[in-house]
Design a protein around this motif. Sequence first.
Motif, PDB file in Angstrom:
ATOM      1  N   ALA A 173       0.826  -1.214   0.000  1.00 18.01           N
ATOM      2  CA  ALA A 173       0.000   0.000   0.000  1.00 18.01           C
ATOM      3  C   ALA A 173       0.856   1.259   0.000  1.00 18.01           C
ATOM      4  O   ALA A 173       0.405   2.317  -0.430  1.00 18.01           O
ATOM      5  N   GLY A 174       2.114   1.148   0.413  1.00 19.27           N
ATOM      6  CA  GLY A 174       3.033   2.274   0.373  1.00 19.27           C
ATOM      7  C   GLY A 174       3.352   2.744  -1.036  1.00 19.27           C
ATOM      8  O   GLY A 174       3.958   3.797  -1.222  1.00 19.27           O
ATOM      9  N   LEU A 175       2.928   1.974  -2.049  1.00 19.49           N
ATOM     10  CA  LEU A 175       3.157   2.372  -3.442  1.00 19.49           C
ATOM     11  C   LEU A 175       2.095   3.340  -3.949  1.00 19.49           C
ATOM     12  O   LEU A 175       2.185   3.818  -5.075  1.00 19.49           O
ATOM     13  N   LEU A 176       1.114   3.607  -3.142  1.00 20.03           N
ATOM     14  CA  LEU A 176       0.071   4.555  -3.548  1.00 20.03           C
ATOM     15  C   LEU A 176       0.462   5.952  -3.098  1.00 20.03           C
ATOM     16  O   LEU A 176       0.899   6.159  -1.979  1.00 20.03           O
ATOM     17  N   ASP A 177       0.299   6.912  -3.990  1.00 26.31           N
ATOM     18  CA  ASP A 177       0.627   8.299  -3.699  1.00 26.31           C
ATOM     19  C   ASP A 177      -0.648   9.114  -3.847  1.00 26.31           C
ATOM     20  O   ASP A 177      -1.071   9.407  -4.960  1.00 26.31           O
ATOM     21  N   ALA A 178      -1.256   9.455  -2.708  1.00 25.37           N
ATOM     22  CA  ALA A 178      -2.496  10.245  -2.716  1.00 25.37           C
ATOM     23  C   ALA A 178      -3.530   9.624  -3.653  1.00 25.37           C
ATOM     24  O   ALA A 178      -4.177  10.313  -4.426  1.00 25.37           O
ATOM     25  N   GLY A 179      -3.630   8.307  -3.600  1.00 19.24           N
ATOM     26  CA  GLY A 179      -4.621   7.618  -4.409  1.00 19.24           C
ATOM     27  C   GLY A 179      -4.178   7.276  -5.815  1.00 19.24           C
ATOM     28  O   GLY A 179      -4.905   6.614  -6.535  1.00 19.24           O
ATOM     29  N   ALA A 180      -3.005   7.717  -6.234  1.00 18.70           N
ATOM     30  CA  ALA A 180      -2.515   7.428  -7.586  1.00 18.70           C
ATOM     31  C   ALA A 180      -1.628   6.190  -7.572  1.00 18.70           C
ATOM     32  O   ALA A 180      -0.819   6.006  -6.674  1.00 18.70           O
ATOM     33  N   SER A 181      -1.782   5.340  -8.573  1.00 16.86           N
ATOM     34  CA  SER A 181      -0.983   4.123  -8.691  1.00 16.86           C
ATOM     35  C   SER A 181       0.344   4.412  -9.379  1.00 16.86           C
ATOM     36  O   SER A 181       0.448   5.349 -10.166  1.00 16.86           O
ATOM     37  N   PRO A 182       1.347   3.556  -9.147  1.00 19.21           N
ATOM     38  CA  PRO A 182       2.615   3.738  -9.858  1.00 19.21           C
ATOM     39  C   PRO A 182       2.472   3.392 -11.338  1.00 19.21           C
ATOM     40  O   PRO A 182       1.680   2.538 -11.713  1.00 19.21           O
ATOM     41  N   ASP A 183       3.236   4.086 -12.165  1.00 15.58           N
ATOM     42  CA  ASP A 183       3.311   3.775 -13.595  1.00 15.58           C
ATOM     43  C   ASP A 183       4.302   2.642 -13.844  1.00 15.58           C
ATOM     44  O   ASP A 183       4.194   1.903 -14.816  1.00 15.58           O
ATOM     45  N   VAL A 184       5.303   2.554 -12.958  1.00 16.99           N
ATOM     46  CA  VAL A 184       6.369   1.556 -13.046  1.00 16.99           C
ATOM     47  C   VAL A 184       6.556   0.964 -11.653  1.00 16.99           C
ATOM     48  O   VAL A 184       6.577   1.703 -10.670  1.00 16.99           O
TER      49      VAL A 184
END
Length: 178
Positions: free
Chosen positions: A53-64
């Motif tokens: 879940a730490g890969l989420l940034d303000a609700g946005a998913s990682p591109d890579v």
Amino acid sequence: MGPHLALLCRSSLVRADQHSVGRLAGAASIDRCVRMPGLTWWEAELPTDEQAAGLLDAGASPDVVLAHEPLSVPGVIQRLGDNHGWRPADLAYAREAQQVHTARALSVLNPAKETLCVAGHYHFRHSEQAVLDGMPVRQEVLDRDSSADALGVLDRGDDVPRFEAVAMGRAPLLPRRD
């Protein structure tokens, strides 16, 4: 530590230009029967749900997503097979752990866009596009250090990040971005 090793946290997300790049560490030891608990093998090999879940940034998913463990896509499963001399219990453990890792990674991806996932755990070069649980992924698995397929270049300059494997001894010709 050797020249190729660094100690990093289990997960993180970095904004780079218009893209976000996530890192999700950990992998299952397919050879754990020959490892020593607490010395070369640890029970908590995979990242937790909270770390994913730490890969989420303000609700946005990682591109890579850069990870040690590859996603459980059909081609990787086929290549691991049963013919590499792995002990059945270790192979079953690694396959189950890979499924857990895949579910955790997919839980933070955006199903509306393809995500590039780069890994290297099993020491073979592999490239595959797949749809897992309705999510399009493009997976690139790099080979082991010192092999011809151990390096790659990530070009974040386009709307969709582009990955190019690099054979050792030659560099890719990418357009300059000024």
